[in-house]
Design a protein around this motif. Structure first.
Motif, PDB file in Angstrom:
ATOM      1  N   SER A   1       0.856  -1.201   0.015  1.00 23.81           N
ATOM      2  CA  SER A   1      -0.103  -0.245   0.097  1.00 23.81           C
ATOM      3  C   SER A   1       1.095   0.984  -0.137  1.00 23.81           C
ATOM      4  O   SER A   1       0.542   2.332  -0.500  1.00 23.81           O
ATOM      5  CB  SER A   1      -0.800   0.091   0.874  1.00 23.81           C
ATOM      6  N   LEU A   2       2.259   0.862   0.731  1.00 22.18           N
ATOM      7  CA  LEU A   2       2.441   2.323   1.291  1.00 22.18           C
ATOM      8  C   LEU A   2       4.241   2.174  -0.489  1.00 22.18           C
ATOM      9  O   LEU A   2       3.871   4.098  -0.866  1.00 22.18           O
ATOM     10  CB  LEU A   2       3.898   2.385   1.747  1.00 22.18           C
ATOM     11  N   CYS A   3       3.589   1.323  -0.896  1.00 23.25           N
ATOM     12  CA  CYS A   3       4.646   1.412  -2.838  1.00 23.25           C
ATOM     13  C   CYS A   3       3.131   2.043  -3.421  1.00 23.25           C
ATOM     14  O   CYS A   3       3.969   2.978  -4.168  1.00 23.25           O
ATOM     15  CB  CYS A   3       4.576  -0.194  -3.100  1.00 23.25           C
ATOM     16  N   LYS A   4       2.232   1.767  -3.300  1.00 25.19           N
ATOM     17  CA  LYS A   4       1.526   2.248  -4.315  1.00 25.19           C
ATOM     18  C   LYS A   4       1.287   3.873  -4.489  1.00 25.19           C
ATOM     19  O   LYS A   4       1.239   4.865  -5.055  1.00 25.19           O
ATOM     20  CB  LYS A   4      -0.326   1.786  -4.237  1.00 25.19           C
ATOM     21  N   GLN A   5       1.041   4.425  -2.759  1.00 26.90           N
ATOM     22  CA  GLN A   5       1.107   5.319  -2.327  1.00 26.90           C
ATOM     23  C   GLN A   5       2.252   6.742  -2.940  1.00 26.90           C
ATOM     24  O   GLN A   5       2.577   7.645  -3.464  1.00 26.90           O
ATOM     25  CB  GLN A   5       1.716   6.093  -0.751  1.00 26.90           C
ATOM     26  N   ARG A   6       3.559   5.927  -2.855  1.00 27.05           N
ATOM     27  CA  ARG A   6       4.644   6.642  -2.817  1.00 27.05           C
ATOM     28  C   ARG A   6       4.791   6.145  -4.988  1.00 27.05           C
ATOM     29  O   ARG A   6       6.022   7.136  -5.480  1.00 27.05           O
ATOM     30  CB  ARG A   6       5.753   5.567  -2.837  1.00 27.05           C
ATOM     31  N   GLY A   7       4.012   5.441  -5.373  1.00 27.21           N
ATOM     32  CA  GLY A   7       4.148   6.287  -6.738  1.00 27.21           C
ATOM     33  C   GLY A   7       4.862   4.508  -7.883  1.00 27.21           C
ATOM     34  O   GLY A   7       5.271   4.757  -8.896  1.00 27.21           O
ATOM     35  N   LEU A   8       5.057   3.281  -6.949  1.00 21.49           N
ATOM     36  CA  LEU A   8       5.306   2.769  -7.228  1.00 21.49           C
ATOM     37  C   LEU A   8       5.174   1.009  -7.618  1.00 21.49           C
ATOM     38  O   LEU A   8       4.712   0.293  -6.324  1.00 21.49           O
ATOM     39  CB  LEU A   8       6.966   2.299  -5.876  1.00 21.49           C
ATOM     40  N   SER A   9       4.328   1.713  -8.554  1.00 22.52           N
ATOM     41  CA  SER A   9       3.339   0.356  -9.285  1.00 22.52           C
ATOM     42  C   SER A   9       3.425   0.499 -10.489  1.00 22.52           C
ATOM     43  O   SER A   9       4.418   1.024 -11.947  1.00 22.52           O
ATOM     44  CB  SER A   9       1.976   0.982  -8.813  1.00 22.52           C
ATOM     45  N   PHE A  10       3.120  -0.732 -11.379  1.00 23.62           N
ATOM     46  CA  PHE A  10       2.468  -0.374 -12.491  1.00 23.62           C
ATOM     47  C   PHE A  10       1.286  -0.103 -13.131  1.00 23.62           C
ATOM     48  O   PHE A  10      -0.125  -0.598 -12.840  1.00 23.62           O
ATOM     49  CB  PHE A  10       2.918  -2.041 -12.947  1.00 23.62           C
ATOM     50  N   ASP A  11       1.054   1.048 -14.305  1.00 26.32           N
ATOM     51  CA  ASP A  11       0.322   1.371 -14.803  1.00 26.32           C
ATOM     52  C   ASP A  11      -0.033  -0.201 -16.274  1.00 26.32           C
ATOM     53  O   ASP A  11       0.473   0.475 -17.192  1.00 26.32           O
ATOM     54  CB  ASP A  11       0.452   2.992 -15.086  1.00 26.32           C
ATOM     55  N   VAL A  12      -1.353   0.136 -16.558  1.00 22.79           N
ATOM     56  CA  VAL A  12      -1.737  -1.185 -17.355  1.00 22.79           C
ATOM     57  C   VAL A  12      -1.963  -0.366 -18.223  1.00 22.79           C
ATOM     58  O   VAL A  12      -1.485  -0.458 -20.220  1.00 22.79           O
ATOM     59  CB  VAL A  12      -2.865  -1.922 -16.885  1.00 22.79           C
ATOM     60  N   HIS A  13      -2.346   0.770 -18.345  1.00 20.42           N
ATOM     61  CA  HIS A  13      -2.694   1.632 -19.563  1.00 20.42           C
ATOM     62  C   HIS A  13      -0.743   2.075 -20.807  1.00 20.42           C
ATOM     63  O   HIS A  13      -1.003   2.318 -21.563  1.00 20.42           O
ATOM     64  CB  HIS A  13      -2.980   2.960 -19.267  1.00 20.42           C
ATOM     65  N   THR A  14      -0.530   2.842 -20.051  1.00 17.76           N
ATOM     66  CA  THR A  14       1.379   3.031 -20.331  1.00 17.76           C
ATOM     67  C   THR A  14       2.385   1.956 -19.788  1.00 17.76           C
ATOM     68  O   THR A  14       3.105   2.384 -21.050  1.00 17.76           O
ATOM     69  CB  THR A  14       1.632   4.626 -19.317  1.00 17.76           C
ATOM     70  N   ARG A  15       2.305   0.753 -19.398  1.00  8.96           N
ATOM     71  CA  ARG A  15       2.825  -0.014 -19.536  1.00  8.96           C
ATOM     72  C   ARG A  15       3.622   0.720 -19.144  1.00  8.96           C
ATOM     73  O   ARG A  15       5.207   0.315 -19.340  1.00  8.96           O
ATOM     74  CB  ARG A  15       3.334  -0.726 -21.167  1.00  8.96           C
TER      75      ARG A  15
ATOM     76  N   ASP B   1      15.764   2.814  -2.519  1.00  9.78           N
ATOM     77  CA  ASP B   1      15.732   3.594  -1.500  1.00  9.78           C
ATOM     78  C   ASP B   1      14.302   3.166  -0.629  1.00  9.78           C
ATOM     79  O   ASP B   1      14.590   3.241   0.404  1.00  9.78           O
ATOM     80  CB  ASP B   1      16.018   4.452  -1.638  1.00  9.78           C
ATOM     81  N   PHE B   2      13.303   2.843  -0.694  1.00 10.08           N
ATOM     82  CA  PHE B   2      12.384   3.027  -0.633  1.00 10.08           C
ATOM     83  C   PHE B   2      12.085   1.298   0.546  1.00 10.08           C
ATOM     84  O   PHE B   2      12.306   1.576   1.763  1.00 10.08           O
ATOM     85  CB  PHE B   2      10.804   2.687  -1.571  1.00 10.08           C
ATOM     86  N   LEU B   3      13.183   0.593  -0.022  1.00  7.49           N
ATOM     87  CA  LEU B   3      13.100  -1.013   0.605  1.00  7.49           C
ATOM     88  C   LEU B   3      14.071  -0.907   1.779  1.00  7.49           C
ATOM     89  O   LEU B   3      13.696  -1.084   2.800  1.00  7.49           O
ATOM     90  CB  LEU B   3      13.544  -2.133   0.075  1.00  7.49           C
ATOM     91  N   GLN B   4      14.455  -0.058   1.934  1.00  9.62           N
ATOM     92  CA  GLN B   4      15.704   0.019   2.741  1.00  9.62           C
ATOM     93  C   GLN B   4      15.175   1.664   3.647  1.00  9.62           C
ATOM     94  O   GLN B   4      15.368   0.681   5.074  1.00  9.62           O
ATOM     95  CB  GLN B   4      17.191   1.230   1.679  1.00  9.62           C
ATOM     96  N   GLN B   5      14.299   2.011   3.603  1.00 13.52           N
ATOM     97  CA  GLN B   5      13.473   2.759   4.207  1.00 13.52           C
ATOM     98  C   GLN B   5      12.830   2.594   5.750  1.00 13.52           C
ATOM     99  O   GLN B   5      12.643   2.656   6.335  1.00 13.52           O
ATOM    100  CB  GLN B   5      12.843   3.951   3.488  1.00 13.52           C
ATOM    101  N   GLN B   6      11.945   0.735   4.917  1.00 12.85           N
ATOM    102  CA  GLN B   6      11.218   1.059   5.857  1.00 12.85           C
ATOM    103  C   GLN B   6      11.545  -0.127   5.931  1.00 12.85           C
ATOM    104  O   GLN B   6      11.372  -0.668   7.218  1.00 12.85           O
ATOM    105  CB  GLN B   6      10.326  -0.183   4.436  1.00 12.85           C
ATOM    106  N   LEU B   7      12.916  -1.012   6.313  1.00 12.50           N
ATOM    107  CA  LEU B   7      13.742  -2.046   6.815  1.00 12.50           C
ATOM    108  C   LEU B   7      14.398  -1.163   8.141  1.00 12.50           C
ATOM    109  O   LEU B   7      14.744  -1.896   8.978  1.00 12.50           O
ATOM    110  CB  LEU B   7      14.802  -2.562   5.972  1.00 12.50           C
ATOM    111  N   ASN B   8      14.859   0.110   7.970  1.00 10.37           N
ATOM    112  CA  ASN B   8      15.447   0.500   8.887  1.00 10.37           C
ATOM    113  C   ASN B   8      14.425   1.913  10.104  1.00 10.37           C
ATOM    114  O   ASN B   8      14.605   1.638  11.447  1.00 10.37           O
ATOM    115  CB  ASN B   8      16.362   2.120   8.361  1.00 10.37           C
TER     116      ASN B   8
END
Length: 304
Positions: free
Chosen positions: A190-204, A241-248
């Motif tokens: 959910s945080l990944c999606k809020q961060r914009g780290l998701s896949f757009d099926v329209h623009t691919r 970097d986001f993964l590292q932040q979540q682990l920290n």
């Protein structure tokens, strides 16, 4: 024990060629990827397309190795690693084969996944992968008769044309960390999606996550697909970097032997910096060409 390998002085980059050898000896070059090198001279991930060496040279070398493998009765998936460097005397490009994997690798599978998610078409002769997308235009239409009190507005879409772009992606490889399983799965994505780290099926374009069974395996990977190399580099850096932040944030301490997140984060930062420098150089060249064209047009108009 240990393994000592010689490293050329002026390395341009590392390249991986993924080949499939049929039982009858027919070899097909399925993809060519450029390696993301970590500070320890190991392959931390790959990007596509590669820019280290001419595609024809890589193709011919990979086909030669595939032919030698078939003569040794080896068929199936083969990945060949090359190192590209410049000679110290005349600065000419040289390429050496340094490793062979007699199996299908995660990096080769990442290319197939990128092709599948984008619908790209691969040209075996040139090595180019082209993504075709249809542009859609939103429009509003009204539903209901003249005597209706309320009129419902219906949004419609219409195709206005087709655009093409090269397939560009950056793959992190499989990241290992002993405390990835400590992350709450639903909250993390959910945080990944809020961060914009998701896949757009329209623009691919966007981030596709490589999950090994579940996060409880302490493994995770990122496949970042975008329209250009510098966008892929920035997206990969943001993801790691986001993964590292979540682990920290979870107070997940680790040892270097059981974790490769820091190594990839360093490599991703270096790649993003190089991509930014290359982007500025390209913009500068474009502006210079535009100024020269404007000056030539002005001079031609003045002579008239």
């Amino acid at each position: 024990g240990c393994c000592i390998e010689a490293v050329p002085a002026d390395v341009v980059g590392g390249v991986t060629a993924n080949v499939f050898v049929e039982p009858d000896g027919t070899a097909r070059l399925q993809s060519v990827q450029q390696q993301i090198s970590s500070p320890q001279y190991t392959c931390a991930g790959v990007v596509h397309p590669q820019t280290s060496a001419p595609f024809e040279a890589i193709r011919d070398a990979a086909m030669s190795i595939a032919g030698a493998a078939f003569r040794k009765k080896i068929t199936g998936y083969i990945s060949v690693d090359f190192v590209v460097f410049r000679r110290p005397d005349n600065r000419a490009l040289r390429m050496w084969a340094v490793d062979v994997e007699l199996r299908i690798t995660n990096c080769a599978l990442a290319h197939s996944l990128a092709m599948l998610t984008t619908g790209a078409q691969y040209d075996h002769e040139t090595g180019h992968c082209i993504v075709r997308t249809r542009q859609q235009q939103l429009g509003a239409s009204s539903a209901g008769g003249a005597g209706d009190v309320s009129v419902a507005s219906v949004t419609t879409t219409s195709e206005v044309g087709e655009t093409t772009r090269p397939l560009c992606y950056a793959y992190s490889g499989v990241l290992h960390h002993p405390f990835i399983s400590a992350l709450r799965h639903a909250a993390f994505f959910s945080l990944c999606k809020q961060r914009g780290l998701s896949f757009d099926v329209h623009t691919r374009t966007g981030v596709v996550y490589h999950l090994v069974d579940v996060l409880l395996c302490n493994c995770l990977g990122f496949l970042c697909i975008a329209g250009s190399f510098h966008q892929c580099a920035g997206m990969l850096l943001d993801s790691v970097d986001f993964l590292q932040q979540q682990l920290n944030a979870a107070n997940a301490s680790h040892t270097e032997g059981a974790c490769n997140v820091n190594a990839l984060l360093t490599a991703a930062r270096n790649m993003a910096q190089k991509a930014a420098v290359e982007r500025r150089r390209q913009i500068g060249q474009q502006q210079q060409q535009q100024q020269q064209h404007a000056s030539q047009s002005f001079a031609s108009t003045t002579r008239r």
